[in-house]
Design a protein around this motif. Structure first.
Motif, PDB file in Angstrom:
ATOM      1  N   THR A 290      42.016  37.193  35.248  1.00  0.00           N
ATOM      2  CA  THR A 290      40.866  37.358  34.365  1.00  0.00           C
ATOM      3  C   THR A 290      40.915  36.352  33.222  1.00  0.00           C
ATOM      4  OG1 THR A 290      40.770  39.716  34.896  1.00  0.00           O
ATOM      5  CG2 THR A 290      39.649  39.001  32.890  1.00  0.00           C
ATOM      6  N   VAL A 291      42.114  36.106  32.703  1.00  0.00           N
ATOM      7  CA  VAL A 291      42.280  35.115  31.634  1.00  0.00           C
ATOM      8  C   VAL A 291      42.053  33.704  32.166  1.00  0.00           C
ATOM      9  CG1 VAL A 291      43.915  34.124  29.977  1.00  0.00           C
ATOM     10  CG2 VAL A 291      43.867  36.606  30.364  1.00  0.00           C
TER      11      VAL A 291
ATOM     12  N   ARG B  45      46.269  40.299  38.522  1.00  0.00           N
ATOM     13  CA  ARG B  45      44.840  40.519  38.330  1.00  0.00           C
ATOM     14  C   ARG B  45      44.459  40.339  36.860  1.00  0.00           C
ATOM     15  NH1 ARG B  45      41.401  39.749  41.807  1.00  0.00           N
ATOM     16  NH2 ARG B  45      42.456  41.082  43.307  1.00  0.00           N
ATOM     17  N   ALA B  46      45.301  40.849  35.970  1.00  0.00           N
ATOM     18  CA  ALA B  46      45.025  40.672  34.540  1.00  0.00           C
ATOM     19  C   ALA B  46      45.094  39.203  34.154  1.00  0.00           C
ATOM     20  CB  ALA B  46      46.018  41.498  33.722  1.00  0.00           C
TER      21      ALA B  46
ATOM     22  N   ASN C  31      43.156  30.547  39.407  1.00  0.00           N
ATOM     23  CA  ASN C  31      43.691  31.717  40.101  1.00  0.00           C
ATOM     24  C   ASN C  31      45.067  32.087  39.572  1.00  0.00           C
ATOM     25  OD1 ASN C  31      41.640  31.763  42.428  1.00  0.00           O
ATOM     26  ND2 ASN C  31      42.479  29.700  42.582  1.00  0.00           N
TER      27      ASN C  31
ATOM     28  N   ALA D 109      40.358  32.656  34.688  1.00  0.00           N
ATOM     29  CA  ALA D 109      39.010  32.352  35.175  1.00  0.00           C
ATOM     30  C   ALA D 109      38.164  31.641  34.134  1.00  0.00           C
ATOM     31  CB  ALA D 109      38.316  33.630  35.629  1.00  0.00           C
ATOM     32  N   THR D 110      38.471  31.877  32.861  1.00  0.00           N
ATOM     33  CA  THR D 110      37.713  31.229  31.785  1.00  0.00           C
ATOM     34  C   THR D 110      38.599  30.348  30.905  1.00  0.00           C
ATOM     35  OG1 THR D 110      37.988  33.211  30.402  1.00  0.00           O
ATOM     36  CG2 THR D 110      35.971  33.047  31.721  1.00  0.00           C
TER      37      THR D 110
ATOM     38  N   GLY E 130      40.627  34.315  42.724  1.00  0.00           N
ATOM     39  CA  GLY E 130      41.167  35.499  42.060  1.00  0.00           C
ATOM     40  C   GLY E 130      42.680  35.497  42.075  1.00  0.00           C
TER      41      GLY E 130
END
Length: 422
Positions: free
Chosen positions: A25-26, A21-22, A149, A28-29, A124
């Motif tokens: 987050t990275v 999950r962490a 993802n 995704a951008t 995700g």
């Protein structure tokens, strides 16, 4: 990873899910060039480590042979220098594809001045549960990461050494590009309880994609508390119409069945129009090519080397050099047979009659429908998608070869200038 996580599959998956999950987050951008650099570096690592990968694969194959795995499973498991090069080339192809993340699907403006847009975003955290094919480690890792993802990979125990060797190359690619190692994780245990933990990991894993035999997929679909993207069977049909070119029909039938019998795009049932001029050369060529035929009585009368088909044959995914064959009364009868026995994967027609072909393309309810082409083209690479994470046969989210776009969803972005709703 804590000692508890190493001992307890549920704790292990929970820890991996949190790290994923962490990383998601990275990712995704993350800029496109960084994701592409990771895949190109991983491809280089695979070429550099080819000898080690082959050695690991030989160990897996030896264990599989000792366990008397089927010929189809052994074919899926085996890596060769050419197949490793194909995997590396596939990574580079994915790296060169347009990045779907951030793509604007459509825009509109409401009468009140609100400007709406739908924008592609990653899913995700993706969980992949697969058997036999070590190339899935690379293909799935590459596609999931390139689509922004994080991915948790759980390969089959029969390919454990091969999977570790390929995963190590992916990690080197991520490190070279400055991306988090948790972007592509490989479950380090062959304990089956880890699969159950992944299926129950709602909130940590956003979607599960199974790739493997019917038993695996059925278990995933029955037990998952996470959305599933899957196909259960590849019961694919090739229909030879009365207006088919005989030589084209023979060549396509041989390729569709025998090019690689263990892939999900292999034809499992051949349907031939009774009005087709001469089916014998097709049947003879298949048997001469090493294929066993299981046919209806009229097929057995045409080709004495065929054996009678049973009711179960029409719903069987052989993944072997075995083919069910039936004569049918034209395209409508063929489509009825496909509707009754098919799995909505891939079905094809051979004909020179464009009207008949277009009817077949429109009315057969499968993820892939082909005209004058082998069913073995059911592959993301052949569709120009670089690679695929699987073939989806459902009707929601994605269908057919699932590649970068299939590993994204979308969100609505609303831009206003102070509007309030009455």
């Amino acid at each position: 990873m804590t000692d508890e996580a190493a001992r307890d599959p549920a704790a292990l998956i929970a820890t991996m899910g949190q790290h994923a999950r962490a990383a998601a987050t990275v990712l995704a951008t993350a800029p496109t060039h960084a994701k592409a650099a990771a895949l190109n570096a991983a491809a280089t690592a695979m070429r550099d480590d080819r000898a080690q990968i082959l050695a690991a694969n030989r160990d897996d194959v030896a264990r599989a042979q000792a366990a008397q795995l089927s010929g189809a499973m052994l074919d899926r498991l085996t890596l060769t220098p050419a197949r490793i090069e194909g995997v590396a080339t596939g990574l580079e192809a994915v790296a060169a594809l347009p990045d779907p993340v951030g793509t604007i699907i459509d825009r509109s403006e409401r009468p009140n001045g609100l400007r709406l847009s739908r924008v592609r975003v990653p899913l995700g955290v993706v969980g992949i549960i697969y058997e036999s094919r070590p190339n899935v480690t690379a293909d799935a890792g590459a596609l999931a990461m390139m689509a922004g993802n994080a991915v948790i990979l759980r390969g089959g125990s029969e390919a454990s050494a091969s999977n570790r060797a390929l995963h190590a190359c992916l990690l080197r690619g991520l490190e070279a590009a400055g991306l988090p190692a948790a972007a592509i994780q490989l479950v380090p245990t062959t304990d089956r309880a880890a699969v159950g933990a992944m299926l129950a990991a709602a909130g940590l894993i956003d979607i599960i994609i199974p790739r493997g035999g019917k038993g695996l997929v059925e278990r995933v679909q029955a037990d998952a508390r996470v959305p599933v993207l899957a196909h259960l069977d590849g019961i694919n049909h090739l229909y030879v119409d009365r207006a088919a070119d005989p030589e084209m029909a023979r060549a396509i039938a041989l390729n569709a069945k025998l090019r690689r019998t263990g892939v999900c795009g292999a034809t499992e049932t051949l349907l031939i129009d009774r009005a087709f001029a001469n089916p014998r050369p097709i049947l003879s060529a298949l048997i001469d090519g090493g294929c066993a035929l299981r046919g209806t009585p009229d097929v057995c009368a045409l080709e004495p080397r065929a054996v009678p088909a049973t009711a179960e044959d029409w719903g069987t995914e052989y993944l072997d050099a075995i083919l069910s064959v039936a004569l049918v009364d034209g395209v409508e009868d063929a489509m009825r047979h496909i509707a009754a026995h098919g799995s909505h994967h891939t079905d094809a027609i051979v004909t020179e009659d464009a009207a008949t072909a277009e009817r077949f393309l429109a009315e057969v309810d499968s993820a892939i429908v082909a005209w004058n082409a082998s069913t073995q083209f059911a592959d993301g690479g052949e569709f120009g998608l670089g690679a695929e994470i699987g073939i989806a046969t459902g009707r929601l989210h994605a269908r057919g070869p699932v590649a970068l776009e299939g590993l994204t969803t979308y969100k609505w972005q609303v831009r206003g200038n102070g509007q309030t709703r009455a």
